[in-house]
Write a protein that holds these residues in place. Sequence first.
Motif, PDB file in Angstrom:
ATOM      1  N   ALA A  52       0.838  -1.215   0.000  1.00 38.53           N
ATOM      2  CA  ALA A  52       0.000   0.000   0.000  1.00 38.53           C
ATOM      3  C   ALA A  52       0.866   1.255   0.000  1.00 38.53           C
ATOM      4  O   ALA A  52       0.556   2.241  -0.701  1.00 38.53           O
ATOM      5  CB  ALA A  52      -0.923  -0.016   1.215  1.00 38.53           C
TER       6      ALA A  52
ATOM      7  N   LEU B  90       2.479   1.565  -3.446  1.00 42.53           N
ATOM      8  CA  LEU B  90       1.440   1.883  -4.435  1.00 42.53           C
ATOM      9  C   LEU B  90       1.091   3.368  -4.378  1.00 42.53           C
ATOM     10  O   LEU B  90       0.947   4.039  -5.415  1.00 42.53           O
ATOM     11  CB  LEU B  90       0.206   1.027  -4.153  1.00 42.53           C
ATOM     12  N   SER B  91       0.975   3.896  -3.161  1.00 40.43           N
ATOM     13  CA  SER B  91       0.677   5.334  -2.998  1.00 40.43           C
ATOM     14  C   SER B  91       1.804   6.187  -3.573  1.00 40.43           C
ATOM     15  O   SER B  91       1.557   7.136  -4.328  1.00 40.43           O
ATOM     16  CB  SER B  91       0.473   5.669  -1.516  1.00 40.43           C
TER      17      SER B  91
ATOM     18  N   GLN C 279       1.477  10.043  -4.381  1.00 42.56           N
ATOM     19  CA  GLN C 279       0.707  10.376  -3.176  1.00 42.56           C
ATOM     20  C   GLN C 279       1.565  10.094  -1.944  1.00 42.56           C
ATOM     21  O   GLN C 279       2.075   8.986  -1.788  1.00 42.56           O
ATOM     22  CB  GLN C 279      -0.576   9.546  -3.128  1.00 42.56           C
TER      23      GLN C 279
ATOM     24  N   LEU D 240      -1.421   7.533   2.687  1.00 46.34           N
ATOM     25  CA  LEU D 240      -2.297   6.436   2.290  1.00 46.34           C
ATOM     26  C   LEU D 240      -3.761   6.873   2.348  1.00 46.34           C
ATOM     27  O   LEU D 240      -4.209   7.467   3.328  1.00 46.34           O
ATOM     28  CB  LEU D 240      -2.070   5.233   3.220  1.00 46.34           C
TER      29      LEU D 240
ATOM     30  N   GLY E 156      -6.382   3.686  -1.817  1.00 44.07           N
ATOM     31  CA  GLY E 156      -5.062   3.078  -1.980  1.00 44.07           C
ATOM     32  C   GLY E 156      -4.971   1.742  -1.251  1.00 44.07           C
ATOM     33  O   GLY E 156      -4.385   0.780  -1.757  1.00 44.07           O
TER      34      GLY E 156
ATOM     35  N   ARG F  28      -6.931  -0.874  -3.161  1.00 46.04           N
ATOM     36  CA  ARG F  28      -6.187  -1.285  -4.366  1.00 46.04           C
ATOM     37  C   ARG F  28      -5.066  -2.256  -3.996  1.00 46.04           C
ATOM     38  O   ARG F  28      -4.827  -3.254  -4.688  1.00 46.04           O
ATOM     39  CB  ARG F  28      -5.627  -0.034  -5.051  1.00 46.04           C
TER      40      ARG F  28
END
Length: 633
Positions: A591, A594-595, A600, A603, A607, A610
């Motif tokens: 996470a 991914l952010s 980004q 979090l 996010g 996902r």
Amino acid sequence: MMPSTHDWINNPLGVVEGMFATSQNNPNSGWEAKAVAFFKDQLKHKEAHTWVPSLNEVPLHYLKPNSLVKFRCLIQDMFDPEFYMGVYETVDPSTKAKVLRCGKYKDVTECGVDLNSKCTVTAQRQIFYCVPIPGESPWVKEIYASSSQARVAPSTSYVPSRQKRSYEEDDDDMDTQPQKQRELQTGLQSPAEMHGNGDCKRQETQAPSSHATSASHLDLNFPLPGEQGLSCLVKVYEDWDSFKLNNMLEVYGILSVSPALSALADEKDASSSFLDAADCMETAEEQRVRSPPASLVPRLHMLYATLLPHNNPLLPSAALEDTSAFLSSTLSEMASVRTELLTYLTHVLLGDALAAEYLVLHLISSVYARRDVLPLGKFTLNLSGCPTVASYTEQLYQVIQQLVPCSYHLRMSLQNMNQLRLVPKKDYVANRLVSGALQLASNTSLFLDETQLEQGQLDAAGVRNITALGNLISWQKVDYDFNYHQLEFPCNINVIIASEGRSLLPSDCRVHLKPHVALANMEEYITAIHLHPQASSQLNKFRLYLSVAQTLDYSISDEVTKAVEEDFVDMRKDDPQSISAEDFHGMLVVARLLSLSLGQTSLSTEGWMRAKHIETLRRSRTEQQKCINGNEP
């Protein structure tokens, strides 16, 4: 009058000596700090740093001795400090006039040193053995070289003819004349050995031939096999405790390539016996390490150096004031660049979009903190199911090398595992740290190719190498071998393992490759990846994106933390066996990455959802693979 650009780059010693001379009327002038501040101020001017020639790009015989140069490097070893004449007095043989001289930033003194002068000040300097950054990608070197505006020409005043003798002859000199070598090393020379202005200066008229032949006789101690370039003895005058082994630096300093430094002391001098006792403390091997030929290992007297958090030339230097503006403009484009990168990597990974997603997360991962012994932020990826046709892993490594600033492809064949030296080892006879392939710069991408592993027996060295790789992956540390004990060095190395089945090494995440290419067309498809590379402008966008994502800060708000914890409890309620605390930690890591990959810095609930989704897909695929193979753990 302030020195011109020509003066402070071509004759930095003139600037230093001018400030030293002025300070004689005011002992508390702080001239040394002012000299360093002067060069720092000059280099703050727009593009001024591009005027300074780089040892990474310019052949040594094109550089003027005693000029200002820079060197992008890694501290491979730290030698014992050396003493030198910080201040000394010279006597003119005809007029008997005495002149006070500055010995800082020099290896050899002017002629006529008064060894009995009460004005002599002995000082100390630290010595770092520095090598070019290991595994630096060709695109990085090309961009740095193309941005240089340094004006250089072949030097006609570089190496005397006797310098051209073979290194074996150098060895003889080092063995038979250790005392003179130490004199040259410390700057306490006899008049016959001095290389300065006036009658004592030797005429140097021959430019050197290729260094390759001579270099073959000298181990330059590069961590990675097959590396090219110069290594340097960097002499540090202040704040040397602020530097650590394996730091990446950009050093600005005064180049010293005096032939006297090669310890070719042919002339005998009876007046130089005062250092005999010190010489007895050094072995011949240590002398060779401390005083290699200056044509192969030049000396660089550090004026100042900057620690490099990265060596990506596309990012602005930390000194620039408009970094925040650059960052905000880059962040706004990150989501779109990420989409383009995913499309490219999906193509490279044979149409597997999920594997491409995880490869992006791996490439932006970095150790951002340590909690006790646990490194936070690492994300070792095991890409299993790699095809063995058409040298696929070679092609995959070349793609990664085109994206990251530093990388190394370790082919894990039985021969390599048994014969390569991965862990640096202390050589007490030569008093140096013998480098190993795991002595790498921070954020280097280490590509472990397990598809090369064949059946056979690992010997004791092979077992140690496999253990070292396991420790690197699990703890982000390498235990250097100091014979009687091991010394732990933390590191930050991105490890990706390409394998056919599950890797024999640990990993944080395993993704089994699921090609969307028919087996009959596989070889043609893989070959086409290499034949049709991305445009350099597109690659530069990807390179910038990955480096920026790697440096972003990240946080989780209390609100999102509470929602994530409640979600974990709910998942455990439905099926306590479905997710463990370790799985939950893995999801949080995914996470976070991914952010950051979307630009980004905190979090969001979206996010987190996902991250859960792609982790569910990955785990489902891994379970399917276990069912197919049956014997996989």
